[in-house]
Design a protein around this motif. Structure first.
Motif, PDB file in Angstrom:
ATOM      1  N   ARG A  96       0.840  -1.209   0.000  1.00  0.00           N
ATOM      2  CA  ARG A  96       0.000   0.000   0.000  1.00  0.00           C
ATOM      3  C   ARG A  96       0.868   1.250   0.000  1.00  0.00           C
ATOM      4  N   LYS A  97       1.926   1.252   0.816  1.00  0.00           N
ATOM      5  CA  LYS A  97       2.840   2.407   0.848  1.00  0.00           C
ATOM      6  C   LYS A  97       3.568   2.557  -0.486  1.00  0.00           C
ATOM      7  N   GLU A  99       2.456   1.592  -3.405  1.00  0.00           N
ATOM      8  CA  GLU A  99       1.490   2.016  -4.424  1.00  0.00           C
ATOM      9  C   GLU A  99       1.302   3.529  -4.425  1.00  0.00           C
ATOM     10  N   SER A 100       1.200   4.117  -3.231  1.00  0.00           N
ATOM     11  CA  SER A 100       0.982   5.573  -3.170  1.00  0.00           C
ATOM     12  C   SER A 100       2.183   6.325  -3.754  1.00  0.00           C
ATOM     13  N   SER A 101       3.383   5.835  -3.505  1.00  0.00           N
ATOM     14  CA  SER A 101       4.580   6.488  -4.052  1.00  0.00           C
ATOM     15  C   SER A 101       4.673   6.297  -5.569  1.00  0.00           C
ATOM     16  N   LYS A 103       2.191   5.852  -7.639  1.00  0.00           N
ATOM     17  CA  LYS A 103       1.144   6.669  -8.271  1.00  0.00           C
ATOM     18  C   LYS A 103       1.573   8.115  -8.384  1.00  0.00           C
TER      19      LYS A 103
END
Length: 600
Positions: A96-97, A99-101, A103
């Motif tokens: 999850r961490k 993925e945010s970076s 994106k």
């Protein structure tokens, strides 16, 4: 039941006792997660993932930097590491961490890696619908990033799912198609590790279907590639596959050699899943060699490993093996293990596992409830037909043949045996063929066709000899001895009633009269036995009463001075008449019996 009936039943049960040796349609163990190309975007991180300490150091150094791209890569690697070690919640947090970076920087390749990792997480939890969705997302991102290696990894993973959830042969064809697609992508990406992974996967598929030679060919090609590439963990996985194959073919020494080499690699990389798979194989070999104590300890270790890493399918496979082990000694405990395994297979909707449980329960029940066992074999046959598992199908048909024979349905038994033999011959499975020949021979012997039975048993003995299968050889020897005994009995019956060559044309009436005369003589001898027994009892009662009466008599003082032997002499002289009478009766009985037997 006559003596012959007991012997026939014993010999059939002996055939049933060796039947599980050929039940080689075992559930393929889950391979180590590292055997699939789980990290397509950065192929050089293979060794890094095998060294968790190195990864943690890199995490500590890079997470302090402001570079979002580097942080995302490290978070993704951290997710991959937790994925491999089956720390699912920590892996999801790391993905999850990452993925945010990714994106924030529009990194499609990185997003593909994240979704691929999520697919692997779902697949290991047997959440196949969620896994398919995650893989589809990964495929879309890899396509946008023009990553052939990423798309190949997705196709390979989808092939695994298709294989594990196959309900009919068309599903297995689809799995092969996905593997072929993965191989094409890997060739385009010039990833030889990926090609080896695909070959290993195809080998597993063919091995589970009983296509032994095809499986061996794929495994050996994969082994060569892994050795050239110095990919130790991939090599360990393919060695495990080869060990499983050799074990199925009853080549226990070769299987042990493969397993031991793979075990060393798994221990070096501290891979719990790989080690658990190896333990199942080693335990099964010990069971086949009748080393039950060793097998039980090994299975216990494997079960602890699978429970620790929360692998349901592996746990079910161990429970099946424990059931096989307990079936030799404790049928209730075996039933318990099989029922626990069945619950897991039912939850996972795993048809191969369900089929294997049904056939194992059928074998267990065959000794006590043949009708129920036959129903279970029919159920197993249906499952095996659905997924076109020809080896499993042949095993189920063999079991049906045994049971139909026990129930006296010769035609149905022969039909099942012939069908099973055809499958074994096409698969080149000589062990299965030998078991079927034993069943066919037993049917012929039961029908009185001794010559045909003997020929079939000799053919089976030849196959068992080639395979060095001592249990099979011992069973066949028992059958051949029984045939020889029956043949001698028939010969004796043909000769003994006709000692005078000139009386061969006696009428049936004369023969019946002679038989009645023999019966009367036998009856008289029985009466004589009862009369002799009655006389002995009467004499014994009189002697006891006489001794009791003598106790009350008053003897002279000299009586106290008598020795023990003098008292015995006096007792004998007091009852000498009765003693001689008893001896006379025995002699008379012996003379009468001798005269009657000589006339017979």
């Amino acid at each position: 039941m006559t003596l012959s009936g007991y012997i026939n039943t014993f010999l059939l049960l002996a055939v049933l006792s060796i039947h599980p040796i050929v039940t080689s349609a075992e559930h393929p163990p889950v391979k180590s997660a590292l055997s699939s190309d789980a990290f397509p975007a950065t192929p050089n991180n293979y060794n890094l993932l095998c060294d968790s300490q190195a990864l943690k150091k890199q995490l500590a150094s890079l997470l302090n930097q402001d570079d979002l791209q580097s942080k995302a890569n490290i978070y993704c690697l951290f997710g991959d590491l937790n994925n491999v070690t089956r720390k699912f919640s920590q892996a999801e947090t790391a993905y999850r961490k990452a993925e945010s970076s990714y994106k924030a920087t529009d990194n499609f390749l990185g997003l593909g890696r994240v979704w691929y990792g999520r697919g692997e997480l779902a697949r290991k939890r047997y959440q196949y619908d969620e896994a398919k969705y995650a893989y589809k997302q990964a495929s879309d991102y890899y396509q946008r990033a023009n990553s052939c290696q990423g798309q190949a990894a997705v196709q390979l993973a989808l092939g695994h799912i298709q294989r594990n959830t196959a309900e009919k042969f068309a599903d297995l064809k689809e799995a092969r198609s996905l593997y072929k697609s993965a191989k094409n992508f890997y060739e385009m990406a010039e990833s030889r590790v990926g090609e080896a992974n695909v070959l290993c996967a195809i080998g597993e598929l063919e091995c589970s279907l009983g296509n032994d030679e095809t499986a061996r060919d794929k495994y050996e090609k994969a082994e060569s590639l892994y050795r050239v590439l110095d990919n130790s963990l991939g090599l360990a996985n393919v060695l495990t596959g080869l060990g499983d194959l050799e074990r199925q073919l009853n080549n226990n020494d070769d299987a042990k050699k493969r397993y031991q080499e793979a075990k060393e690699q798994y221990e070096y990389f501290e891979d719990p899943l790989g080690l658990a798979n190896i333990l199942i194989g080693l335990g099964s070999i010990e069971r086949k060699l009748d080393n039950y104590g060793n097998a039980e300890k090994i299975y216990g270790k494997a079960l602890n490993q699978y429970s620790y890493i929360q692998d349901s399918l592996g746990k079910a496979n161990v429970l099946m093996e424990q059931g096989h082990l307990a079936s030799r000694q404790d049928s209730k405990q075996a039933q318990k293990h099989y029922d626990e395994a069945k619950k897991i297979y039912d939850q996972l909707k795993d048809k191969l596992g369900q089929a294997n449980v049904a056939i194992s329960l059928g074998h267990l029940k065959s000794r006590y409830d043949p009708k129920l066992a036959l129903t279970l074999y029919d159920e197993a046959e249906g499952f095996y037909r659905d997924i076109d598992n020809r080896l499993g199908l042949a095993n189920a048909l063999t079991g049906q043949g045994h049971l139909q024979g026990m129930l006296g349905k010769k035609e149905l038994a022969e039909r099942a045996y012939r069908a099973a033999k055809g499958h074994y011959c096409r698969l080149g499975n000589q062990l299965g063929e030998a078991h079927v020949l034993c069943g066919i021979g037993w049917l012929e012997k039961k029908s009185g066709h001794l010559e045909e039975a003997e020929n079939v048993f000799k053919e089976a003995k030849c196959l068992y000899g080639k395979l060095k299968n001592h249990k099979g050889n011992n069973v066949v020897d028992c059958f051949l001895k029984e045939i020889d005994r029956k043949r001698k009995e028939q010969l004796a019956k043909a000769v003994s009633p006709n000692p005078h060559p000139n009386t061969t044309s006696r009428s049936n009436k004369d023969g019946q009269g002679s038989e009645r005369s023999l019966n009367k003589t036998g009856t008289f001898l029985r009466y004589l036995d009862w009369i002799f027994l009655a006389i002995c009892v009467i004499m014994l009662v009189y002697i006891i009463k006489s001794i009791q009466a003598n106790k009350d008599k008053k003897y002279s003082n000299d009586d106290n001075d008598m020795t023990f032997f003098d008292k015995i002499k006096r007792a004998i002289s007091s009852h000498i008449n009765w003693i001689f009478s008893g001896i006379g009766v025995c002699i008379l009985k012996w003379i009468i019996e001798s005269i009657i037997n000589s006339k017979r």
